[in-house]
Design an enzyme around this catalytic site. Structure first.
Site, mmCIF file in Angstrom:
data_model
loop_
_atom_site.group_PDB
_atom_site.id
_atom_site.type_symbol
_atom_site.label_atom_id
_atom_site.label_comp_id
_atom_site.label_asym_id
_atom_site.label_seq_id
_atom_site.Cartn_x
_atom_site.Cartn_y
_atom_site.Cartn_z
ATOM 1 N N ALA B 20 0.874 -1.162 0.000
ATOM 2 C CA ALA B 20 0.000 0.000 0.000
ATOM 3 C C ALA B 20 0.912 1.212 0.000
ATOM 4 O O ALA B 20 2.074 1.093 0.352
ATOM 5 C CB ALA B 20 -0.865 -0.001 1.251
ATOM 6 N N CYS B 21 0.420 2.369 -0.427
ATOM 7 C CA CYS B 21 1.339 3.477 -0.604
ATOM 8 C C CYS B 21 0.645 4.822 -0.506
ATOM 9 O O CYS B 21 -0.568 4.915 -0.591
ATOM 10 C CB CYS B 21 1.983 3.403 -1.981
ATOM 11 S SG CYS B 21 2.583 1.780 -2.391
#
Ligand code: SF4
Ligand code: SF4
Lengths: 507, 381
Positions: B20-21
């Protein structure tokens, strides 16, 4: 000659429950049950029973119990009961042992060794009751890329310049498999057509033609077959359909043709097949104008010419050892759809030796074909239809994840109509009114009701597919196609996982 | 184009990384250049989106003095001198090297296993038979050669007048390490903070992901990865990093760079409208969208994603078709912002003129000297 055969089924009638209504007598197509007025009692000839369960289901007092016959020879894993019975049968008749429906031998069913994935934490699952879930599928050749003309300043003026090929859209990736009028009754055939139309999918005419009176209404839901006997094939027939299928082979009997006995060729069947009434309809083993891939290509293009290049052409083959190379040749020959029929595909009649021993399982064939077409960069030049032993919605999901665009269902549809897999289709005495031309039996199917049963089946499966897709976090079926990431194998050997291109569970 | 790795079966293709980012991008639509500060501060504000295992920046308008040459940012894992020699031999054979140097770093900043990172400004040196090959294709294939064949060497970026700085650490640490604030200016900055759940701790694995002057920063988990990857393989894109971002980057390269489709159309491939909506469109659009979906079905990016793609003169953001990972856009004077979080934008520009949340599948296209980004405003939520 006195038969040495043991009865296949044992019948038990609970005399206390039986009210001697004689329903079983009327329902049975093989005259098992009979009534004797003197003792006011029902009797039966057990040896004629095929285990279709029609009587048991229709008995109003549930007085009947039909079970595999308990008589056993001395146990022997090699010379088992089936082998012994077959030997005796052949000794008595000197013929080829015939059978119906699909291979029932315990070859590994890969569907049952593949498990599906679902989302947890890192991506959300999608609730199909709240969000749209899309199953719409296109069958046909896709261009490699689209050449698009657009106005730099005004993005909305967009024109597609590439040439497009004909595609058929279906609302769910499930299509009814080829079952010809002749092999099945008019009522069963019409039920399939009605259900396909109602649900927005397709049925396949098999090699028995498409009756004239059905063309207008059901032509646009029909894949019409052009098989080795060329029964019922003329330009009107081809143009009435939405797709055309060249039948090379069938999973239940790869390499051999078909035979509809003359007694089944009624007036309407004769007209539809364009043969004289009462003559045998013999489909040769090969198509005699196709002895090579170039010949196939010529037929594909002849059919396209005849239909003004407006309809996708499918080529159906049985899954045999080098199926991947054959499929690649078929795509290169110009087919828009490749249909692969696996080892467990059904039939109305086939020699038992062939049904039970020739071909390879669909799952392996499908994975191999998909892989080969991708390696050659021609996967999107065709759609893949997978057939043979698809039993439930999860099988459909797994087939699509292995690379199918859609599946053909035959046996599952028959079961929905009432079939109990008694395997006696070749006798023409199907008590369920499916595989028969006897009006007394076939009128048991009411197409209005039967088509609803079939549509219900499609609806139920489609719902289940949506649930499973949503669980994976996918909302369009195309994102599952060939997506091996969503499959894992259990209890499979290295080589099997390799062929399937699927990791083992936990890997 | 890329090197194919021969696996006996698909089964042996490594599993995909899950991550995730946080994303942020800013562009000055008049092409005025500015420093790294805004990008650094914005991404710092959404620290929770990363876990210190990857951060990176892409900057456009970076090397005005060498703007006609391909700028190769190349890392050498473990400061491997042999890899450097091999790479330089290879470069010398295929390119004129105009200038090269080690990218300056701040020794005060200690990071996990920093590699040697150098930049090379090069022009293609084509043989007789290669004259017909376009420069871009020539460079791409050489870059891919280095990435797949020279062990311990990896090209961060290879476009003209742009560059990617990335590594293992929080983005602000990467910025400090490469001294971005102070040394460089650009008219587009995109930045990425990474939260991998399983990471090899490899600098090349950080984002932005880049081919030529195209960079992709991406957030999300694409459930259609297998379908997308296998489709791209038919066009000779072989995934080596096994991340969603890589798939996204190759798809952008195929459709936008190689096929020249505008993002307005590509958005309808990555995040198409639902059939129910398409069915009710006017005939012409219905036909277009149906055909796009039919032909490019394997490139539908299914599952939550937000992506910011940049190349010279253009930056755009897109979110998935049912907006599982929203994207926010903002504008103030000549600056246009895109981010996975509105907070990041507001933090660096508290007095925004406009801020909006585009619909799923509606791209925000920020173009030089144009107001195209406002088109998505009308369709926003
Ligand atoms: S159908 Fe049942 S109740 Fe009727 S005669 Fe047969 S066994 Fe008896
Ligand atoms: S179709 Fe009829 S004859 Fe054939 S297996 Fe089914 S029930 Fe038996």
């Amino acid at each position: 000659m006195y038969s040495y055969l043991l009865p296949e089924f044992a019948i038990e009638r609970n005399e206390e429950r039986c009210i001697r209504c004689r329903v079983c007598e009327r329902q049975c197509a093989t005259d098992v049950h009979y009534y004797d007025a003197e003792p006011d009692k029902m009797f039966f000839h057990e040896e004629a029973c095929v285990g279709c369960q029609r009587c048991a289901v229709f008995c109003p007092t549930n007085a009947l119990f039909i079970r595999p016959h308990p008589a056993e020879y001395r146990p022997n894993s090699s010379w088992n009961r089936e082998k012994l019975q077959d030997l005796k049968k052949q000794a008595e008749t000197g013929g080829v042992i015939l059978t119906g429906s699909g291979n029932d031998k315990p070859y590994r069913i890969y569907w049952d060794h593949l498990v599906l994935n679902a989302s947890q934490v890192t991506n959300p699952s999608i609730d199909p009751l709240r969000e749209p879930m899309e199953l719409k599928t296109f069958l046909g050749r896709k261009p490699n890329t689209l050449e698009i003309e657009f106005n730099e300043l005004n993005g909305s003026e967009v024109k597609i310049k590439s040439e497009l090929y004909p595609n058929v859209s279906i609302t769910t990736p499930i299509v009814f498999s080829a079952m010809s009028y002749g092999a099945i009754s008019y009522q069963a055939y019409k039920s399939l057509a009605m259900a396909a139309k109602k649900f927005g999918t397709l049925f396949n005419t098999g090699e028995g033609g498409l009756p004239l009176n059905m063309r207008k209404e059901y032509g646009s839901s029909a894949i019409v077959q052009c098989a080795s006997g060329r029964f019922g094939v003329d330009p009107e027939y081809l143009n009435a359909a939405c797709a055309i299928e060249i039948k090379i082979g069938q999973g239940a009997k790869p390499g051999i043709g078909g035979h509809l006995p003359g007694e089944k060729v009624s007036e309407n069947i004769a007209v539809t097949r364009m043969i004289p009434q009462g003559t045998d309809a013999l489909s040769p083993a090969p198509q005699h104008d196709i002895y090579s891939i170039e010949d196939l290509s010529m037929l594909i293009y002849a059919l396209k010419e005849a239909t003004n290049y407006e309809k996708p052409v499918s080529v159906k083959i049985a899954a045999v050892h080098n199926v991947a190379a054959i499929a690649s040749g078929i795509v290169r020959a110009g087919a828009d759809i490749v249909a692969i029929d696996g080892l467990r595909g059904g039939t109305g009649a086939a020699p038992k030796a062939i049904r039970d021993n020739v071909g390879i399982p669909l799952e392996l064939a499908l994975a191999a074909v998909d892989k080969r077409l991708r390696e050659e960069g021609i996967r999107n030049k065709c759609s893949i239809l997978a057939a043979g032993g698809i039993r439930c919605s999860a099988d459909v999901m797994k087939a699509i994840a292995l690379g199918a665009d859609a599946v053909y269902i035959g046996t599952a549809a028959l079961v929905a109509m009432g079939c109990t897999l008694c395997q006696k289709c070749y006798t023409g005495k199907c008590t369920w009114g499916i595989c028969t031309q006897d009006p007394y039996l076939s009128k048991r199917l009411n197409p209005e009701i039967t088509s609803q049963r079939l549509a219900n089946l499609l609806r139920g499966w489609s719902h289940e597919i949506k649930e499973m897709l949503g669980g994976m976090g996918i909302n369009a079926i195309e994102s599952l196609r060939g997506n091996r990431e969503h499959l894992r194998g259990v209890e499979l050997a290295e080589w099997e996982l390799d062929v399937l291109g699927v990791k083992g569970a936990g890997e | 184009m890329l090197m194919k790795k021969n696996y006996r079966s698909e089964r042996h293709v490594p599993a995909k990384d899950i991550e995730a980012c946080g994303l942020f991008g800013v562009m000055n639509i008049r092409g005025q250049k500015f420093g790294a500060l805004m990008a650094i501060e914005a991404i710092k504000n959404i620290k929770v989106r990363g876990n210190g295992l990857g951060g990176g920046f892409a900057v456009y308008g970076l090397y005005p003095d060498y703007k006609d040459y391909y700028a190769l940012h190349i890392m050498f894992q473990n400061k491997d001198i042999k890899a450097k020699e091999k790479t330089e031999d290879f470069l010398g054979e295929h390119f004129e090297i105009i200038f090269d140097e080690e990218i300056p770093t701040n020794p005060q900043v200690s990071l996990f296993c920093p590699p040697l990172v150098r930049r090379y400004f090069v022009a293609p040196k084509k043989g007789e038979a290669e004259q017909a090959i376009p420069d871009d294709e020539y460079v791409t294939s050489r870059v891919m050669y280095i990435n797949t064949n020279i062990e311990d060497a990896y090209v961060f970026s290879s476009g003209k007048d742009m560059g990617v700085f990335k590594g293992v650490g929080f983005p602000e640490e990467i910025a400090a390490y490469f001294m971005l604030d102070g040394l460089y200016e650009g008219y587009i900055w995109t930045v990425h903070s990474r939260f991998p759940t399983n990471t090899p701790g490899w600098w090349g694995g950080a984002h932005p992901f880049s081919i030529l002057d195209w960079t992709v920063v991406h957030n999300g988990e694409i459930s259609s990865y297998g379908t997308n990857r296998r489709f791209l393989e038919m066009y000779d894109y072989y995934c080596t990093l096994h991340t969603d971002t890589e798939v996204m980057a190759y798809a952008v390269d195929l459709l936008m760079r190689r096929q020249g489709l505008p993002i307005e159309i590509v958005a309808k491939i990555f995040a198409p409208s639902m059939w129910d909506i398409i069915e009710h469109l006017p005939e012409k659009e219905k036909k277009l969208y149906t055909t796009l979906r039919m032909v490019y079905a394997p490139l539908l990016m299914n599952g939550p994603f937000t992506v910011i793609v940049a190349h010279h003169h253009e930056m755009f953001g897109l979110t998935d078709r049912i907006r599982l990972r929203p994207i926010t856009a903002g504008a103030k004077d000549d600056l246009v912002f895109l981010s996975s979080e509105e907070a990041a934008i507001r933090y660096v520009c508290p007095d925004l003129d406009l801020v909006w949340t585009p619909q799923g599948g509606e791209p925000v296209v920020v173009r030089l000297n144009s107001e195209d980004h406002l088109k998505s405003l009308n369709k926003s939520i």
